[in-house]
Write a protein that holds these residues in place. Structure first.
Motif, PDB file in Angstrom:
ATOM      1  N   GLY A 121      -9.604   9.185 -92.575  1.00 57.34           N
ATOM      2  CA  GLY A 121     -10.297  10.320 -93.149  1.00 57.34           C
ATOM      3  C   GLY A 121     -10.087  11.542 -92.281  1.00 57.34           C
ATOM      4  N   THR A 155     -12.455   9.537 -97.563  1.00 52.18           N
ATOM      5  CA  THR A 155     -13.291  10.732 -97.557  1.00 52.18           C
ATOM      6  C   THR A 155     -14.453  10.537 -96.605  1.00 52.18           C
ATOM      7  OG1 THR A 155     -12.731  11.107 -99.875  1.00 52.18           O
ATOM      8  CG2 THR A 155     -14.591  12.333 -98.991  1.00 52.18           C
ATOM      9  N   GLU A 195      -7.423   8.767-101.045  1.00 48.17           N
ATOM     10  CA  GLU A 195      -7.643   9.160 -99.668  1.00 48.17           C
ATOM     11  C   GLU A 195      -9.006   8.688 -99.199  1.00 48.17           C
ATOM     12  OE1 GLU A 195      -7.325  13.418 -99.651  1.00 48.17           O
ATOM     13  OE2 GLU A 195      -9.278  13.688-100.609  1.00 48.17           O
ATOM     14  N   THR A 226     -18.027  12.369 -94.943  1.00 48.33           N
ATOM     15  CA  THR A 226     -19.028  13.428 -94.993  1.00 48.33           C
ATOM     16  C   THR A 226     -20.107  13.184 -93.952  1.00 48.33           C
ATOM     17  OG1 THR A 226     -20.223  12.194 -96.718  1.00 48.33           O
ATOM     18  CG2 THR A 226     -18.713  13.938 -97.454  1.00 48.33           C
TER      19      THR A 226
END
Lengths: 115, 115
Positions: free
Chosen positions: B107, B5, B3, B7
């Motif tokens: 994401g 990701t 997947e 942040t």
């Protein structure tokens, strides 16, 4: 330039019923691809179904199918046997080969599923 | 399952400050994208990145924006001097190969709030 138009800001369907979401597009390209993405409340974009423009057969993925009318530049999504989990924003999108195959999205249709 | 990701999930920043949004695309994917979604509006393309350089960018992607892939895994979006109107959900996406038919994996997004 490609444009994607979704004329239904909101739609509602009862559980187990069928609903059709509309999408029209405009492109000058002869080879292109069309997609429906789902965006649940979590906001993550999830691919529902895709259609290659050169294919005459309508794409189908389980309860999801499309009605692709190339001459009319129409690409509607049919959801059969609607489930509560289908409630989400649905975005129609086209791929533009002039933008590194970036997705060009419509404004979205909010689908409400009622018990 | 692999997947994309992103942040942080939520970033609050003061107007005029620099912000860096981070993304780890799926390994072995070749095309990378940033999109943004202002609340209640459609998802808009910002930039595409291939072979360590920008392949296409939209009108939104002005001199205040930049992208990098510094270490072969991370893919970052930097906004140099944030404005109130930069408040939005920012999505990173990656695709495995060329061709408009391949699926873009998104994401979960970073919600940027500029105060």
């Amino acid at each position: 330039a490609q444009t994607v138009t979704q004329s239904q800001p909101e739609m509602s369907v009862q559980e187990a019923e069928t609903v059709t979401l509309s999408c029209t597009y405009d492109t000058s390209e002869s080879d292109y691809y069309l997609f429906w993405y789902k965006q649940p409340p979590s906001r993550q974009m999830i691919l529902v179904i895709r259609q290659e423009a050169y294919k005459q057969q309508n794409a189908t993925e389980n309860r999801f199918s499309v009605n692709f009318q190339k001459a009319a530049k129409s690409f509607s999504l049919k959801i059969s046997d609607s489930q509560l989990g289908d409630a989400a924003m649905y975005f129609c999108a086209s791929v533009n080969s002039n933008s590194g195959y970036a997705l060009n999205f419509g404004k979205g249709t909010s689908l409400l599923v009622t018990p | 399952e692999p997947e994309v990701t992103q942040t942080p999930s939520h970033q609050v920043t003061q107007m005029g400050q620099e912000v860096i949004l981070r993304c780890v695309p799926i390994s072995n994917h070749l095309y990378f994208y940033w999109y943004r979604q202002i609340l209640g509006q459609k998802v808009e393309f910002l930039v595409s990145f291939y072979n360590n350089e920008i392949s296409e960018k939209s009108e939104i992607f002005d001199d205040q924006f930049s992208v990098e892939r510094p270490d072969g895994s991370n893919f970052t979006l930097k906004i140099r001097s944030t404005k109130l109107e930069d408040s939005a959900m920012y999505f990173c996406a990656s695709r495995p190969s060329t061709g408009g038919h391949t699926e873009a994996f998104f994401g979960q997004g970073t919600r940027l709030t500029v105060v």
